[in-house]
Design an enzyme around this catalytic site. Structure first.
Site, PDB file in Angstrom:
ATOM      1  N   ASP A 194       7.170  -1.560   5.549  1.00  0.00           N
ATOM      2  CA  ASP A 194       6.605  -1.490   4.203  1.00  0.00           C
ATOM      3  C   ASP A 194       5.470  -0.470   4.109  1.00  0.00           C
ATOM      4  O   ASP A 194       5.302   0.193   3.088  1.00  0.00           O
ATOM      5  CB  ASP A 194       6.096  -2.863   3.772  1.00  0.00           C
ATOM      6  CG  ASP A 194       7.234  -3.815   3.414  1.00  0.00           C
ATOM      7  OD1 ASP A 194       8.346  -3.326   3.140  1.00  0.00           O
ATOM      8  OD2 ASP A 194       7.007  -5.035   3.417  1.00  0.00           O
ATOM      9  N   GLY A 195       4.682  -0.355   5.182  1.00  0.00           N
ATOM     10  CA  GLY A 195       3.571   0.590   5.154  1.00  0.00           C
ATOM     11  C   GLY A 195       4.046   2.026   5.031  1.00  0.00           C
ATOM     12  O   GLY A 195       3.467   2.827   4.289  1.00  0.00           O
ATOM     13  N   ASP A 253      -1.105  -3.865   3.738  1.00  0.00           N
ATOM     14  CA  ASP A 253      -2.203  -3.177   4.409  1.00  0.00           C
ATOM     15  C   ASP A 253      -3.471  -3.283   3.569  1.00  0.00           C
ATOM     16  O   ASP A 253      -3.409  -3.559   2.372  1.00  0.00           O
ATOM     17  CB  ASP A 253      -1.862  -1.705   4.642  1.00  0.00           C
ATOM     18  CG  ASP A 253      -0.748  -1.524   5.671  1.00  0.00           C
ATOM     19  OD1 ASP A 253      -0.729  -2.295   6.652  1.00  0.00           O
ATOM     20  OD2 ASP A 253       0.104  -0.638   5.477  1.00  0.00           O
TER      21      ASP A 253
END
Length: 299
Positions: A67-68, A274
């Site tokens: 996802d980051g 994050d």
């Protein structure tokens, strides 16, 4: 001449990452006239590579990672005058956007199923000067989940997030938040406030069943908990899916708003898993902002 850029996070996917990259490049080479592969080394590399792809006016940009990495690539494309089409092959633990777009969690299948004729518009959220495609979460529970390290994610998957969140619940800590939703101001007490774009949260599907990737809406949810008992009572509502406010969960849709905390505390919001910008936060939807390739099962 159609060119594609494949941005790869080589640390995702464990020892199989190189094989996935090889398969992805072979797939893209059969579709595009030219394929450039870029490897990330440091935070922000994927955003920089995506911005360079924009400047070169390539046809499509693909991300390979968690996802980051996907967030970084989207951040490099967002609000550019020219925006290439976007695709990605998920290698991470949660992959909420991939689940919402019905992209296979098996990288081999996701690569094989890529079809350039399957495209749709994708909403992007903006929070202060950052971008998100899944979720912004604020409060003690989100902070605990953000603190889950890479090793725990890899070893325990979604269970790592659940365990970390549950430990925070036991601390029974909530905050007083000031909300401004479409110009309507109010205050709420909660241990967790989230703004989401997708049906899936933390890898659990259909938590927000009304959310669509291209509906031009953000979804605000917050726990109305004043103690651990209230928090636990909200669990059934969460598991069956949230499409309205209940005694234990607040819910509404919006396109622009802001969030601040009254207490003199330093909270660290989570943006797509994050750490994000500090409070106060301003939210804005960028409706149908990117053209994205979706999976074989999406409607």
């Amino acid at each position: 001449m159609k060119k594609a850029v494949l941005i790869v996070n080589p640390s995702s996917g464990n020892e199989d990452a190189q094989e996935y990259e090889k398969l992805a490049k072979e797939k893209l080479v059969n579709i595009f006239d030219e394929v450039e592969v870029r490897h990330t080394e440091d935070a922000g590399d994927a955003t920089k590579f995506a911005q360079q792809a924009v400047e070169s006016k390539v046809d499509s940009v693909f991300a390979m990672g968690g996802d980051g990495t996907v967030n970084e690539v989207i951040s490099g494309l967002a609000e550019q005058e020219y925006r290439p089409r976007f695709g990605f092959f998920p290698l991470g633990t949660v992959n909420d956007l991939a689940r919402s777009l019905h992209i296979s969690m098996d990288p081999v299948e996701a690569i094989a199923e890529l079809d350039l004729d399957r495209r749709m518009s994708l909403d992007i959220g903006k929070v202060n000067e950052d971008y998100f495609m899944n979720i912004v979460a604020v409060g003690g529970i989100p902070e605990a989940i953000s603190d889950v390290d890479v090793e725990e994610k890899t070893k325990f998957g979604k269970l790592a997030y659940f365990t970390s969140g549950f430990k925070q619940v036991i601390k029974d800590e909530s905050y007083h938040f000031d909300l401004d939703i479409e110009g309507e101001k109010r205050s709420v007490e909660s241990s967790a406030v989230v703004v989401v774009l997708t049906q899936t949260i933390g890898g659990y599907s259909h938590i927000v069943p009304e959310a669509k990737p291209d509906d031009g809406k953000m979804y605000l949810l917050y726990l109305k908990n004043h103690n651990v008992a209230d928090m636990l009572k909200s669990v059934p509502d969460i598991l069956k899916g949230i499409d309205h406010s209940t005694d234990y969960i607040g819910y509404e849709t919006f396109t622009e708003g802001s969030l601040a905390v009254k207490e003199k505390v330093e909270l660290h919001p989570s943006v797509d898993g994050d750490e994000g910008p500090g409070l106060p936060l301003h939210f804005k939807i960028l409706p149908q902002h990117l053209e994205v390739y979706y999976g074989s099962e999406a409607e």
